[in-house]
Design an enzyme around this catalytic site. Structure first.
Site, mmCIF file in Angstrom:
data_model
loop_
_atom_site.group_PDB
_atom_site.id
_atom_site.type_symbol
_atom_site.label_atom_id
_atom_site.label_comp_id
_atom_site.label_asym_id
_atom_site.label_seq_id
_atom_site.Cartn_x
_atom_site.Cartn_y
_atom_site.Cartn_z
ATOM 1 N N HIS A 473 126.431 73.818 42.323
ATOM 2 C CA HIS A 473 126.695 73.513 40.920
ATOM 3 C C HIS A 473 126.203 72.138 40.456
ATOM 4 C CE1 HIS A 473 128.390 74.137 37.071
ATOM 5 N NE2 HIS A 473 129.431 74.833 37.420
ATOM 6 N N TYR A 589 140.612 75.745 29.708
ATOM 7 C CA TYR A 589 139.266 75.165 29.726
ATOM 8 C C TYR A 589 138.251 76.264 29.422
ATOM 9 C CZ TYR A 589 135.223 72.653 31.807
ATOM 10 O OH TYR A 589 134.013 72.040 32.030
ATOM 11 N N THR A 602 127.589 69.970 29.711
ATOM 12 C CA THR A 602 128.691 70.778 29.173
ATOM 13 C C THR A 602 129.739 69.913 28.497
ATOM 14 O OG1 THR A 602 129.914 70.657 31.264
ATOM 15 C CG2 THR A 602 128.437 72.536 30.966
#
EC number: 2.3.1.21
Length: 772
Positions: A473, A589, A602
């Protein structure tokens, strides 16, 4: 050993008569072609750098300006207002290229024209950056576009009409703005209001006011200073502190997975499917290197930042004791492959030629047919990448810093990407709902030692030809790998194809050297560390409950009849499902992107709002009229859409507070408010999977060519992770994760509540499949 000899360009033997040299023409030919290929890539990069550097200008536009200047001079019109004459006087006199007046005049006009051309480029770029800083279009109702926005759209189209390369817009994208502290604090307090009782909210208000008045002004000054200096005030800190400094295992906690097409099957031949897919991936990498991929554009006119694509290939996360490092190479000519406990190196090129899919199929089949057993300690070696980061860093330094272990590890870490040839078969059977969950579990963690979790991504090929990805990630977010995956699946299905027997098209070259087996010398102490890491990773994997399902009653098409965005519809349904599941609301979230800004990644949308909780409570009470419930739903939906737009346009809450917290740590300033905000658990973490970023095919013509999206592990031990993909007009895929060790959560139970919540909300608007 024949393959090893083929790889040697020359050999020599010392004899009594002297030194006997033997050259290999074939090897020298490959070395020569490889060098030519490298120089071609360098030249392409130089050319692209020049074209990108002058965008929206071009060599043609420069020539037009030069011709206009020269033409006006011959017509006795001085458009330079004396500047050409001034430049001519400044040129050195005497011999050389400047000795004739005509040459000096032409050179002066060329210099003037180049200056005008470059000033024009600068002006156009700054104008485009100013235009792209306008985000009012996002807040206008659908079908009610203002005249100002229409004029703005025309101007953006005019300035970006010339065919752009992938990174053409990077310097024209605006910087992510730093929100004001009062605005962030106000939005934060709004977000926690439905989660706190009166006394708790009053205490938080006091902490927020004290922070805003005393601590925040000093922190904000440093943050604004960073925003002036850095390209993006968030992204580098986000990558370092959220990802690279985390010492927790990557498996389940950080890496996520992506699924294959699930409703169609191209072939059952494992090696053939992988041959096409790997070939398509290298085709994509070639386009990436040449910047031939079109930038992603919102509404077809607003460019998204493309910088995350730079590290898609040839990238590995290197473990460190305190912080990891992302190692990115400019090129790699091989992939690393794992099968039955053995590691192999497979070359992707023969000289400068990319191997055809049939050649790659042959190479992968050779690995599948190889009967050799794993070397001692080799089988579970990759478990080191699944365990604790500190333990892996220490083991890497102690056992892999020299000799054959270093050479073998380099072959993996310097590979374009990692490939796992699994012995299991997985696919989605609509008649067996559990099949999708088992498929997801295999992609998320496998058996904890058949994935190299440090690589930018691992391609997983199951025995029946089904595929998937496990993705690290830190280097990028899900839409980036989604862009690659859409291209690869589309190319595999519609461009490369298969024979009637399921093999790759074409005839392979049997003279290709076989894949190279990597050699290890793993001592007992290292094997003990490997086993320890394996036990840690297995405990994590076994604790994950993953429930994946396809929601069939309706999709995006019927949701639109509720006059709301599909994302808002699903998010409000998740709030209703969670309240029915847990009997309370929680901090939620939802990931949104900030890629309209340079190097944006993001931002968080806090989906649990006062409006959504009011709707949920009214639904649960069951005593409200349908019209009242519709009104409450529309208010909740409108609020959610507005928050999403704020997050996308740089006015979010969490990244700003995160950066203020880091500044406070650097300055040694204590803030009870920031400490509490950053310690709040996200018990419901959600994300929508992007789709159809590339139009590789018409989804209306091929409605079954659908991937099922992907998923991730739960963020909180007593929470849920929910990923969903609104797959076209008629279906939605959900991936729900939780932990067996929590008595409060159950992924399958929550999935049942989500189904019912979607149906109940649709029923408010009398939306059903019969209406379509």
């Amino acid at each position: 050993m024949a393959e090893a000899h083929q790889a040697v360009a020359f050999q020599f033997t010392v004899t009594p008569d002297g030194v006997d040299f033997r050259l290999s023409r074939e090897a020298l030919k490959h070395i020569y072609l490889s060098g030519i290929n490298s120089w071609k890539k360098r030249l392409i990069r130089i050319k692209n750098g020049i074209l990108r550097g002058v965008y929206p200008g071009s060599p043609t536009s420069w020539l037009v300006v030069v011709m206009a200047t020269v033409g006006s001079s011959y017509c006795k019109v001085d458009i330079s207002m004396g500047l050409v004459c001034y430049i001519q006087r400044c040129l050195p006199e005497g011999c050389g290229p400047y000795r004739t007046p005509q040459t000096r005049a032409l050179l002066s006009m060329a210099i003037f024209s180049t200056g005008v051309w470059m000033m024009g480029i600068f002006f156009f770029r700054q104008t485009l950056k100013l235009l792209l800083s306008y985000h009012g279009w996002m807040f206008e109702m659908h079908g009610q576009t203002s005249h100002f926005t229409k004029v703005w759209a025309i101007c953006v189209r005019l300035l970006s009409s010339r065919r752009p390369m992938l990174y053409s817009f990077q310097t024209s994208l605006p910087k992510l703005p730093v929100p004001s502290v009062p605005a962030t604090v106000k939005r934060y307090l709004e977000s926690v209001r439905p989660l706190l009782d009166g006394e708790e909210y009053s205490r938080m208000e006091t902490l927020a006011k004290e922070f805003q008045d005393k601590t925040a002004p000093r922190l904000q000054k440093y943050l604004v200073l960073k925003s002036w200096w850095a390209t993006n005030y968030v992204s580098d800190w986000w990558e370092e502190y959220v990802y690279l400094r985390s010492r927790a295992p990557l498996v389940v906690n950080s890496n996520y997975y992506v699924m294959d097409f699930v409703l169609i099957k191209n072939t059952n031949v494992q090696a053939a499917r992988l041959g096409n897919i790997v070939h398509a991936m290298i085709m994509y990498r070639r386009k990436l290197d040449r910047e031939e991929i079109k930038p992603v554009m919102a509404l077809g006119i607003v460019p998204m930042c493309s910088y995350q694509m730079e590290r898609m290939f040839n990238t590995t996360r290197i473990p460190g004791k305190e912080s990891d490092l992302l190692q990115h190479l400019s090129d790699s000519r091989h992939v690393a492959v794992y099968h039955k406990g053995r590691f192999f190196k497979v070359w992707l090129y023969e000289g400068s030629r990319l191997l055809k899919p049939c050649d790659l199929e042959m190479q992968f089949q050779r690995i599948l047919d190889d009967p050799s057993p794993p070397q001692p300690g080799e089988e579970k070696l990759a478990a080191l990448t699944a365990g604790g980061r500190v333990e892996w860093a220490q083991a890497r330094q102690a056992f892999f810093s020299s000799g054959k272990n270093k050479a073998a590890l380099d072959a993996i870490e310097r590979a374009a990407f990692f490939v796992a040839l699994d012995e299991e078969s997985h696919h989605y059977d609509p008649e067996d709902e559990a099949s999708l969950s088992l498929y997801g579990k295999a992609l998320l963690h496998g058996n904890c030692y058949n994935r190299w979790f440090d690589k930018s991504f691992t391609v997983i090929a199951f025995k029946n030809g089904q595929l998937g990805l496990n993705t690290e990630h830190a280097w990028a977010d899900a839409p980036i790998i989604g862009h690659l995956w859409e291209f690869v699946l589309g190319t595999d299905t519609f461009h490369l194809g298969y024979t009637e027997t399921g093999h790759c098209l074409g005839k392979p070259n049997p003279m290709l050297a076989a894949p190279q087996r990597l050699q290890w010398d793993i001592p007992e102490q290292c094997r003990a560390v490997i086993e320890s890491s394996y036990q840690v990773a297995t405990a994590l994997a076994d604790d994950v409950e993953l429930y994946c399902f396809q929601f069939l009653p309706f999709g995006k098409g019927l949701i639109k009849k509720c006059r709301t965005s599909p994302d808002a519809f699903v998010q409000i349904a998740l709030q209703l499902a969670h309240f029915r599941d847990r009997g309370k609301f929680c901090l939620t979230y939802e990931a949104s992107m900030t890629r309209m800004f340079r190097e944006g990644r993001t931002e968080t949308v806090r989906s649990c709002t006062s409006e959504s909780t009011a709707f949920v409570q009214a639904m649960v009470e069951g005593s409200h009229m349908k019209a009242d419930l519709q009104d409450l739903f529309r208010k909740a939906s409108k609020k959610h859409q507005n928050m999403y737009r704020l997050a996308m346009t740089g006015a979010g809450i969490d990244r700003h507070l995160f950066c203020l917290y880091l500044v406070s740590k650097y300055l040694g300033v204590s803030s009870p408010f920031l400490a509490e905000v950053l310690s709040e658990p996200w018990r419901l973490s959600t994300s929508q999977v992007a789709q159809f970023q590339i139009r590789m095919f018409d989804p209306d013509q091929y409605p079954n060519h659908l991937g099922a999206g992907g998923g991730f592990g739960p963020v909180a031990d007593d929470g849920y992770g929910v990923s969903y993909m609104i797959a076209g007009e008629n279906t939605i895929f959900f991936h729900i994760s939780s932990k067996f060790s929590s008595s409060e959560t159950n992924a399958q139970r929550f999935g049942t509540h989500i189904r019912q919540a979607l149906l109940d909300i649709a029923d408010l608007f009398q939306v059903s499949k019969a209406d379509s």
